[in-house]
Design a protein around this motif. Structure first.
Motif, PDB file in Angstrom:
ATOM      1  N   VAL A 235     -56.353 -25.602  83.125  1.00  0.00           N
ATOM      2  CA  VAL A 235     -56.303 -25.587  84.587  1.00  0.00           C
ATOM      3  C   VAL A 235     -55.202 -24.649  85.069  1.00  0.00           C
ATOM      4  CG1 VAL A 235     -55.819 -26.967  86.637  1.00  0.00           C
ATOM      5  CG2 VAL A 235     -57.296 -27.886  84.847  1.00  0.00           C
ATOM      6  N   VAL A 236     -54.054 -24.686  84.421  1.00  0.00           N
ATOM      7  CA  VAL A 236     -52.942 -23.812  84.785  1.00  0.00           C
ATOM      8  C   VAL A 236     -53.339 -22.349  84.641  1.00  0.00           C
ATOM      9  CG1 VAL A 236     -50.598 -23.106  84.163  1.00  0.00           C
ATOM     10  CG2 VAL A 236     -51.189 -25.537  84.226  1.00  0.00           C
ATOM     11  N   GLY A 237     -54.197 -22.055  83.691  1.00  0.00           N
ATOM     12  CA  GLY A 237     -54.634 -20.681  83.466  1.00  0.00           C
ATOM     13  C   GLY A 237     -55.487 -20.120  84.587  1.00  0.00           C
ATOM     14  N   ASN A 238     -55.897 -20.983  85.521  1.00  0.00           N
ATOM     15  CA  ASN A 238     -56.744 -20.540  86.640  1.00  0.00           C
ATOM     16  C   ASN A 238     -55.955 -20.361  87.935  1.00  0.00           C
ATOM     17  OD1 ASN A 238     -59.079 -20.656  85.001  1.00  0.00           O
ATOM     18  ND2 ASN A 238     -59.287 -22.854  85.376  1.00  0.00           N
ATOM     19  N   TRP A 239     -54.660 -20.157  87.831  1.00  0.00           N
ATOM     20  CA  TRP A 239     -53.812 -20.094  89.007  1.00  0.00           C
ATOM     21  C   TRP A 239     -53.619 -18.684  89.584  1.00  0.00           C
ATOM     22  CZ3 TRP A 239     -49.220 -23.893  87.661  1.00  0.00           C
ATOM     23  CH2 TRP A 239     -49.707 -25.211  87.724  1.00  0.00           C
ATOM     24  N   GLN A 240     -54.279 -17.700  89.026  1.00  0.00           N
ATOM     25  CA  GLN A 240     -54.045 -16.331  89.481  1.00  0.00           C
ATOM     26  C   GLN A 240     -54.282 -16.132  90.988  1.00  0.00           C
ATOM     27  OE1 GLN A 240     -52.577 -14.065  87.517  1.00  0.00           O
ATOM     28  NE2 GLN A 240     -52.377 -12.874  89.399  1.00  0.00           N
ATOM     29  N   PRO A 241     -55.310 -16.765  91.594  1.00  0.00           N
ATOM     30  CA  PRO A 241     -55.493 -16.593  93.045  1.00  0.00           C
ATOM     31  C   PRO A 241     -54.270 -17.013  93.858  1.00  0.00           C
ATOM     32  CG  PRO A 241     -57.476 -17.510  92.076  1.00  0.00           C
ATOM     33  CD  PRO A 241     -56.431 -17.532  90.999  1.00  0.00           C
ATOM     34  N   MET A 242     -53.561 -18.027  93.398  1.00  0.00           N
ATOM     35  CA  MET A 242     -52.350 -18.458  94.090  1.00  0.00           C
ATOM     36  C   MET A 242     -51.259 -17.404  93.963  1.00  0.00           C
ATOM     37  SD  MET A 242     -49.908 -21.757  93.301  1.00  0.00           S
ATOM     38  CE  MET A 242     -49.906 -21.318  91.559  1.00  0.00           C
ATOM     39  N   TRP A 243     -51.055 -16.895  92.757  1.00  0.00           N
ATOM     40  CA  TRP A 243     -50.029 -15.863  92.565  1.00  0.00           C
ATOM     41  C   TRP A 243     -50.374 -14.611  93.367  1.00  0.00           C
ATOM     42  CZ3 TRP A 243     -46.785 -19.047  91.317  1.00  0.00           C
ATOM     43  CH2 TRP A 243     -46.892 -19.942  90.250  1.00  0.00           C
ATOM     44  N   ASP A 244     -51.646 -14.264  93.427  1.00  0.00           N
ATOM     45  CA  ASP A 244     -52.068 -13.103  94.219  1.00  0.00           C
ATOM     46  C   ASP A 244     -51.701 -13.310  95.693  1.00  0.00           C
ATOM     47  OD1 ASP A 244     -53.077 -11.900  91.965  1.00  0.00           O
ATOM     48  OD2 ASP A 244     -55.164 -12.486  92.361  1.00  0.00           O
ATOM     49  N   TYR A 245     -52.008 -14.487  96.210  1.00  0.00           N
ATOM     50  CA  TYR A 245     -51.720 -14.794  97.616  1.00  0.00           C
ATOM     51  C   TYR A 245     -50.220 -14.650  97.896  1.00  0.00           C
ATOM     52  CZ  TYR A 245     -51.408 -17.562 101.958  1.00  0.00           C
ATOM     53  OH  TYR A 245     -51.151 -17.984 103.242  1.00  0.00           O
ATOM     54  N   LEU A 246     -49.402 -15.290  97.075  1.00  0.00           N
ATOM     55  CA  LEU A 246     -47.959 -15.289  97.305  1.00  0.00           C
ATOM     56  C   LEU A 246     -47.367 -13.892  97.193  1.00  0.00           C
ATOM     57  CD1 LEU A 246     -47.070 -18.573  95.380  1.00  0.00           C
ATOM     58  CD2 LEU A 246     -47.017 -18.235  97.864  1.00  0.00           C
ATOM     59  N   ASN A 247     -47.901 -13.074  96.305  1.00  0.00           N
ATOM     60  CA  ASN A 247     -47.411 -11.704  96.173  1.00  0.00           C
ATOM     61  C   ASN A 247     -47.920 -10.793  97.285  1.00  0.00           C
ATOM     62  OD1 ASN A 247     -45.649 -11.552  93.808  1.00  0.00           O
ATOM     63  ND2 ASN A 247     -47.442 -12.190  92.635  1.00  0.00           N
ATOM     64  N   GLU A 248     -49.089 -11.100  97.817  1.00  0.00           N
ATOM     65  CA  GLU A 248     -49.629 -10.296  98.919  1.00  0.00           C
ATOM     66  C   GLU A 248     -48.848 -10.507 100.217  1.00  0.00           C
ATOM     67  OE1 GLU A 248     -53.727 -11.403  98.958  1.00  0.00           O
ATOM     68  OE2 GLU A 248     -54.188 -10.296  97.118  1.00  0.00           O
ATOM     69  N   ILE A 249     -48.342 -11.741 100.450  1.00  0.00           N
ATOM     70  CA  ILE A 249     -47.555 -11.968 101.667  1.00  0.00           C
ATOM     71  C   ILE A 249     -46.087 -11.588 101.471  1.00  0.00           C
ATOM     72  CG2 ILE A 249     -49.087 -13.840 102.419  1.00  0.00           C
ATOM     73  CD1 ILE A 249     -46.834 -15.827 101.686  1.00  0.00           C
ATOM     74  N   LYS A 250     -45.679 -11.409 100.241  1.00  0.00           N
ATOM     75  CA  LYS A 250     -44.262 -11.185  99.922  1.00  0.00           C
ATOM     76  C   LYS A 250     -43.634 -10.036 100.713  1.00  0.00           C
ATOM     77  CE  LYS A 250     -41.200 -10.614  95.914  1.00  0.00           C
ATOM     78  NZ  LYS A 250     -41.161 -10.510  94.438  1.00  0.00           N
ATOM     79  N   PRO A 251     -44.254  -8.849 100.816  1.00  0.00           N
ATOM     80  CA  PRO A 251     -43.602  -7.743 101.541  1.00  0.00           C
ATOM     81  C   PRO A 251     -43.432  -8.015 103.030  1.00  0.00           C
ATOM     82  CG  PRO A 251     -45.406  -6.953 100.158  1.00  0.00           C
ATOM     83  CD  PRO A 251     -45.532  -8.434 100.227  1.00  0.00           C
ATOM     84  N   PHE A 252     -44.177  -8.988 103.571  1.00  0.00           N
ATOM     85  CA  PHE A 252     -44.132  -9.278 105.004  1.00  0.00           C
ATOM     86  C   PHE A 252     -43.214 -10.448 105.339  1.00  0.00           C
ATOM     87  CE2 PHE A 252     -48.225  -7.425 103.902  1.00  0.00           C
ATOM     88  CZ  PHE A 252     -48.304  -6.364 104.788  1.00  0.00           C
ATOM     89  N   LEU A 253     -42.580 -11.020 104.315  1.00  0.00           N
ATOM     90  CA  LEU A 253     -41.695 -12.145 104.535  1.00  0.00           C
ATOM     91  C   LEU A 253     -40.335 -11.689 105.074  1.00  0.00           C
ATOM     92  CD1 LEU A 253     -42.342 -14.259 101.287  1.00  0.00           C
ATOM     93  CD2 LEU A 253     -43.404 -14.529 103.538  1.00  0.00           C
ATOM     94  N   TRP A 254     -39.526 -12.645 105.489  1.00  0.00           N
ATOM     95  CA  TRP A 254     -38.136 -12.392 105.874  1.00  0.00           C
ATOM     96  C   TRP A 254     -37.449 -11.617 104.757  1.00  0.00           C
ATOM     97  CZ3 TRP A 254     -33.801 -15.062 103.596  1.00  0.00           C
ATOM     98  CH2 TRP A 254     -32.582 -14.870 104.265  1.00  0.00           C
ATOM     99  N   ARG A 255     -36.756 -10.541 105.111  1.00  0.00           N
ATOM    100  CA  ARG A 255     -36.076  -9.664 104.165  1.00  0.00           C
ATOM    101  C   ARG A 255     -37.035  -9.109 103.121  1.00  0.00           C
ATOM    102  NH1 ARG A 255     -29.952 -12.148 103.162  1.00  0.00           N
ATOM    103  NH2 ARG A 255     -29.290 -11.974 105.357  1.00  0.00           N
TER     104      ARG A 255
END
Length: 411
Positions: A235-255
């Motif tokens: 199940v943990v091996g299927n977490w890539q969509p979550m990591w993609d989401y968090l990295n996609e919003i990363k440049p738009f976050l505070w700092r």
């Protein structure tokens, strides 16, 4: 709160004396659990009970110090001494060291914990009990068969900890700046990209930051049901969509996501200063409380996601080597009384959810609860209860927090 918590780990306010307490030498020779309640309350008289708990909430600290402490002293002659910590994991680690060293009597008499810390404590035999079967208020006012009482992040409680409060995750926003709060994680992503620098979340393992990424996990990987089972590497091996989401919003976050607030208190400060337009946390009444104190702007409101937000119960437990088991049990029982729980529900004191079963309360008590003004920024109990999702087992939480640093913080 929550916690959670909660959460549920976290030190801005201190008790009147925040030095490390010195354990009294006496160790009860009787088996406290073999005594009746009258005998337990008699043995508790004169005991100083050191409760180790998150110290970063002014409202929580005030509730303990100004409302609970004097009444517990007057009614039961038990002196409850709050020992604030920044993260209860530090206290669990202290108990682990004491256990390894064979220390029979320690200075920690009561713990506020749940989730991963309870799992660690239980698996290493750090808790004394079972205690709930001996607590009159637990047996009279709490539904002991409820799933969130019998399980703590998927771990059976087995009476080793008694419920103290219920928390649900909410998002906090400034309605003057956020006209229509997002209802899904996809909508949140769009909002973040359209408002660069105005959103962020605390860095895990902060309890609030960890909870935020669990919401992303649920919405990007197909819901929570698949996680309501024992831990699975597959199940943990299927977490890539979550990591993609968090990295996609990363440049738009505070700092630009190059750094994250270290805890929820720092995020609240960013919100209060107007640097970000949203904050978050496990306390549905926190926004109203902060508005009353003048730290949050009057345009502050809260929202939950359409598919729900995390809800959990947090607990109180007695360490294996407490020398004040009787006093600790009396303190827990008082904290479970309708009087104490209803007062805690009032945002003037704390505003946190109760663990009482409403069906077990009197008409007068229910009317008293209904009359409490929870504040304009606090969602109704109906909205909150209709938008709850459960927590996942602690093993998944631990994996999430570790992998966040590998997949998101490092890239």
């Amino acid at each position: 709160m929550v916690g959670f918590i909660c959460a549920l780990g976290l030190l801005t306010a201190c008790s009147s004396d925040s030095k490390e307490p010195v354990a009294e030498s006496e160790q009860p020779t009787e088996d406290i659990l073999a005594l009746n309640w009258e005998q337990i309350t008699e043995q508790a008289k004169g005991q100083q009970v050191n409760i180790y708990m998150y110290g970063g909430s002014d409202t929580t600290n005030r509730y303990l110090d100004e409302w609970i402490k004097p009444r517990l002293q007057e009614e039961y002659e038990v002196d409850l001494r709050r020992v604030p910590v920044s993260d209860i994991e530090e206290t669990i680690n202290q108990l682990l060291v004491e256990k390894k060293a064979g220390k029979e009597t320690g200075s920690i008499d009561l713990l506020w914990l749940n989730g991963e810390n309870f799992r660690t404590a239980k698996s290493n035999d750090l808790l004394w009990g079972p205690i709930t079967e001996k607590l009159p208020n637990f047996n009279e006012y709490v539904d002991g068969e409820a799933a969130d009482i019998q399980f703590d992040f998927g771990i059976e409680t087995d009476g080793l900890e008694a419920p103290w409060g219920k928390a649900q995750f909410v998002f906090v926003y400034d309605q003057d700046k956020v006209a229509e709060p997002p209802q899904t994680m996809e909508e949140l992503k769009q909002w973040v990209e359209e408002n660069p620098g105005k959103f962020t979340y605390p860095s895990p393992p902060d309890f609030t930051g960890s909870a935020f990424i669990r919401h992303v996990l649920y919405e990007t990987t197909g819901g929570h049901e698949q996680y309501m089972k024992p831990f699975s590497e597959e199940v943990v091996g299927n977490w890539q969509p979550m990591w993609d989401y968090l990295n996609e919003i990363k440049p738009f976050l505070w700092r630009e996501g190059k750094t994250y607030p270290e805890n929820s208190a720092k995020l609240d400060q960013l919100y209060s200063n107007g640097e970000v337009w949203m904050t978050m946390g496990y306390d549905p009444a926190k926004a109203s409380n902060e508005m009353m104190k003048g730290t949050f702007q009057d345009s502050t409101r809260t929202f939950v996601l359409k598919n729900g937000t995390l809800a959990n119960t947090h607990f109180l437990a007695i360490p294996y080597n407490s020398g004040k088991q009787a006093g600790a049990m009396v303190a827990i029982n008082f904290l479970l009384s309708p009087e104490a729980q209803i007062t805690k529900f009032d945002p003037q004191y704390w505003g946190e959810g109760m663990v009482l079963d409403m069906d077990k309360l009197s008409d007068e008590q229910r009317q008293q609860i209904e009359a409490i003004d929870r504040g304009v920024a606090t969602l109704s109990n109906e909205v909150l209860s209709d938008h709850q999702v459960p927590e996942i087992p602690a093993e998944y939480v631990e994996a999430l927090e570790k992998q966040w640093h590998e997949h998101v913080a490092k890239p």
